[in-house]
Design a protein around this motif. Structure first.
Motif, PDB file in Angstrom:
ATOM      1  N   GLU A  85      -1.555   3.729 -21.194  1.00 39.77           N
ATOM      2  CA  GLU A  85      -2.547   3.705 -20.127  1.00 39.77           C
ATOM      3  C   GLU A  85      -3.961   3.712 -20.694  1.00 39.77           C
ATOM      4  N   GLU A  88      -4.718   0.231 -21.731  1.00 36.49           N
ATOM      5  CA  GLU A  88      -5.081  -0.573 -20.568  1.00 36.49           C
ATOM      6  C   GLU A  88      -6.518  -0.297 -20.148  1.00 36.49           C
ATOM      7  N   ALA A  89      -6.924   0.961 -20.223  1.00 33.24           N
ATOM      8  CA  ALA A  89      -8.300   1.319 -19.873  1.00 33.24           C
ATOM      9  C   ALA A  89      -9.290   0.665 -20.826  1.00 33.24           C
ATOM     10  N   TYR A  92      -9.493  -3.012 -19.995  1.00 28.65           N
ATOM     11  CA  TYR A  92     -10.184  -3.181 -18.711  1.00 28.65           C
ATOM     12  C   TYR A  92     -11.684  -3.015 -18.886  1.00 28.65           C
ATOM     13  N   LEU A  99     -15.002   0.984 -15.268  1.00 23.75           N
ATOM     14  CA  LEU A  99     -13.625   1.438 -15.131  1.00 23.75           C
ATOM     15  C   LEU A  99     -13.233   1.476 -13.655  1.00 23.75           C
ATOM     16  N   GLN A 102      -8.568   4.511 -11.058  1.00 26.22           N
ATOM     17  CA  GLN A 102      -7.324   4.959 -11.677  1.00 26.22           C
ATOM     18  C   GLN A 102      -7.456   5.051 -13.193  1.00 26.22           C
ATOM     19  N   ARG A 103      -8.064   4.055 -13.802  1.00 22.42           N
ATOM     20  CA  ARG A 103      -8.224   4.075 -15.261  1.00 22.42           C
ATOM     21  C   ARG A 103      -9.239   5.125 -15.690  1.00 22.42           C
ATOM     22  N   ARG A 106      -7.457   8.496 -15.810  1.00 22.01           N
ATOM     23  CA  ARG A 106      -6.614   8.686 -16.997  1.00 22.01           C
ATOM     24  C   ARG A 106      -7.463   8.974 -18.224  1.00 22.01           C
TER      25      ARG A 106
END
Length: 206
Positions: A85, A88-89, A92, A99, A102-103, A106
């Protein structure tokens, strides 16, 4: 220019970036907001800039430093915690320079886990679109609490109006204003408006 300082004009502290300005014999470190607010000219490597060009230069430089800072923080967290995760952040943020809620939740949870003190507002959390607003609203209350400090007063007011504020969080309204607004008190009085021309002297990187 320096890192992690306070503004000598408005009193804001824990700033990532401040700029050195001189007025006659007086020198101060000031924030980007005050650079934009006052009539300040600049001298960059011997090249004089008027107030408009100085504001544009300071804004662009600040944006680049914030971007690099965010990327460095994310990479640092990735080296400490192996988490898909977080990967992914990182991807992104590289693509959007912001961001999603959701990211952000995390990443901020990881920073809390590592006890890393960071000004979360530098990341820029997306809440303008209905999709991102609903994404924030779908977060668990604990996750919304993690993201809340990274939001601007305008973002908080909008999300609170949708019923998405974390439990117990109150957005105070000014009784004399129709629009909801957060009341902010500065730790030190504001400086009076500049009457002379100040100049920016970027500090060379070491």
């Amino acid at each position: 220019m320096t890192i992690s300082s306070a503004c000598g004009f408005c009193g804001r502290s824990a700033l990532r970036v401040t700029y050195a300005v001189t007025r006659q014999s007086q020198a101060n470190w000031i924030c980007e907001s005050c650079v934009s607010r006052y009539n300040i000219s600049a001298d960059i490597d011997g090249q004089p800039l008027g107030p408009k060009e100085a504001r544009a230069y300071a804004h662009g430089l600040t944006a680049r430093l914030k971007q690099q800072t965010c990327q460095d923080i994310i990479r640092h967290v990735q080296t400490q915690l192996q988490d898909t995760e977080l990967e992914e952040a990182a991807v992104y943020f590289d693509r959007n320079l912001q961001l999603s809620p959701q990211r952000a939740a995390r990443l901020f949870a990881a920073l809390l886990q590592l006890s890393e003190e960071t000004n979360l507002q530098i990341f820029g959390v997306q809440t303008r679109s209905n999709v991102h607003q609903q994404e924030f609203g779908a977060l668990a209350d604990a996750e919304r609490r993690l993201v809340w400090p990274a939001l601007s007063p305008q973002q908080r007011r909008r999300l609170a109006s949708l019923g998405f504020a974390p439990a117990g969080m109150v957005v105070r309204r000014n009784a004399t204003s129709r629009a909801a607004r957060l009341e902010v008190r500065l730790s030190t009085p504001r400086m009076p408006a500049l009457t002379g021309v100040a100049t920016i002297h970027p500090k060379p990187k070491t």
